[in-house]
Design a protein around this motif. Sequence first.
Motif, short mmCIF file in Angstrom:
data_model
loop_
_atom_site.label_atom_id
_atom_site.label_comp_id
_atom_site.label_asym_id
_atom_site.label_seq_id
_atom_site.Cartn_x
_atom_site.Cartn_y
_atom_site.Cartn_z
N LEU A 166 0.84 -1.18 0.00
CA LEU A 166 0.00 0.00 0.00
C LEU A 166 0.88 1.24 0.00
O LEU A 166 1.78 1.36 0.84
CB LEU A 166 -0.89 0.02 1.24
CG LEU A 166 -1.73 -1.24 1.50
CD1 LEU A 166 -2.50 -1.09 2.80
CD2 LEU A 166 -2.67 -1.51 0.34
N LEU A 167 0.65 2.12 -0.95
CA LEU A 167 1.35 3.40 -0.95
C LEU A 167 0.47 4.45 -0.30
O LEU A 167 -0.73 4.54 -0.59
CB LEU A 167 1.69 3.84 -2.39
CG LEU A 167 2.57 2.90 -3.21
CD1 LEU A 167 2.95 3.56 -4.52
CD2 LEU A 167 3.81 2.47 -2.43
N MET A 168 1.06 5.25 0.56
CA MET A 168 0.31 6.25 1.31
C MET A 168 0.98 7.61 1.18
O MET A 168 2.19 7.71 0.98
CB MET A 168 0.21 5.87 2.79
CG MET A 168 -0.41 4.52 3.05
SD MET A 168 -0.46 4.15 4.81
CE MET A 168 -0.87 2.40 4.76
N GLN A 169 0.17 8.62 1.32
CA GLN A 169 0.63 10.00 1.25
C GLN A 169 0.48 10.60 2.64
O GLN A 169 -0.62 10.87 3.10
CB GLN A 169 -0.24 10.77 0.24
CG GLN A 169 0.53 11.77 -0.60
CD GLN A 169 -0.25 12.21 -1.82
OE1 GLN A 169 -0.49 11.41 -2.72
NE2 GLN A 169 -0.67 13.46 -1.83
N LEU A 170 1.60 10.79 3.33
CA LEU A 170 1.59 11.30 4.70
C LEU A 170 2.26 12.67 4.73
O LEU A 170 3.48 12.77 4.75
CB LEU A 170 2.32 10.33 5.63
CG LEU A 170 1.80 8.88 5.66
CD1 LEU A 170 2.61 8.05 6.65
CD2 LEU A 170 0.32 8.83 6.01
N THR A 182 -4.21 6.17 1.63
CA THR A 182 -3.71 5.21 0.65
C THR A 182 -4.02 5.70 -0.76
O THR A 182 -5.15 6.03 -1.09
CB THR A 182 -4.35 3.83 0.87
OG1 THR A 182 -3.98 3.33 2.16
CG2 THR A 182 -3.90 2.83 -0.19
N THR A 183 -3.00 5.74 -1.60
CA THR A 183 -3.16 6.22 -2.97
C THR A 183 -3.10 5.10 -4.01
O THR A 183 -3.67 5.21 -5.09
CB THR A 183 -2.06 7.25 -3.31
OG1 THR A 183 -0.77 6.61 -3.18
CG2 THR A 183 -2.13 8.45 -2.38
N HIS A 184 -2.36 4.02 -3.70
CA HIS A 184 -2.19 2.92 -4.65
C HIS A 184 -2.15 1.60 -3.90
O HIS A 184 -1.63 1.52 -2.78
CB HIS A 184 -0.86 3.03 -5.43
CG HIS A 184 -0.70 4.27 -6.24
ND1 HIS A 184 -0.47 5.51 -5.67
CD2 HIS A 184 -0.72 4.47 -7.58
CE1 HIS A 184 -0.35 6.42 -6.64
NE2 HIS A 184 -0.50 5.81 -7.80
N VAL A 185 -2.72 0.57 -4.53
CA VAL A 185 -2.55 -0.82 -4.08
C VAL A 185 -1.69 -1.51 -5.14
O VAL A 185 -2.06 -1.56 -6.31
CB VAL A 185 -3.90 -1.54 -3.92
CG1 VAL A 185 -3.66 -3.00 -3.51
CG2 VAL A 185 -4.77 -0.83 -2.88
#
Length: 245
Positions: free
Chosen positions: A185-189, A228-231
């Motif tokens: 999982l890509l996340m934007q923090l 979450t931006t991408h799986v």
Amino acid sequence: MNEIDAAVLHARETWPTESVGLFYVRDGQRHYRRCTNVSPVPGDRFVIAPAEFAAVAALGEVVAVVHSHPGASGAPSVLDQAAHAAGGLEWVIVGLPSGVDGEADLVTLPAVSAPLPLLGRRFVHGVTDCYSLVRDWYRVELGIGLPDFVRDDHWWQRGGDLYRKHFTEAGFAVVAGPPQHGDVLLMQLGASVPNHGAVYLSGDRVIHHLVGRLSSVDVYGKFFRERTTHVLRNLARPAHDPVAG
């Protein structure tokens, strides 16, 4: 000239930046190979490009990482200790506390035989960070090796886009729908690009490593879902993963 003398000479010639090199064994002989320090702050730390490490490994068995401490003793820093524990190789530190022409202070850290645990790691960017944990989880749990990428701290604030730039190269593809066990999982923090990676685990949990915290398993709740931006799914994984349920 033996390998130790070659490493000390390299340290003197690269002053005041940190030298970096590798000891490798070929035909029963130990050799020193100079490497390029690609760190954005070479006076304070070192980075070896993965491609250069691989080139030395093609010459023989890499047995030790060598670097220098310009103007300081060979005592390992906190960063040195973390990187040494994560890498598993012997480390040799060439301290030059009295200047470029002073006596060298050599410190050797023996190779660490036990792998670094996935949980409870201290965060050191580029050494034991969120992507390091993703790589190690895939190696330990699935037997899949992922490439490493040179990255400086706060790359997302300097126009970098590490995850989106390299996920295809690392063998991943974007998928739709709910995540499965082992997906990344890509996340934007607090950033304009995805700057955090986590591995999704069955039971709606994630294993990840946040800045300033120890690596951990947490519930994949609202906070993480909203960011979450991408799986991403690794293409080398079996088509059916029975652990996913």
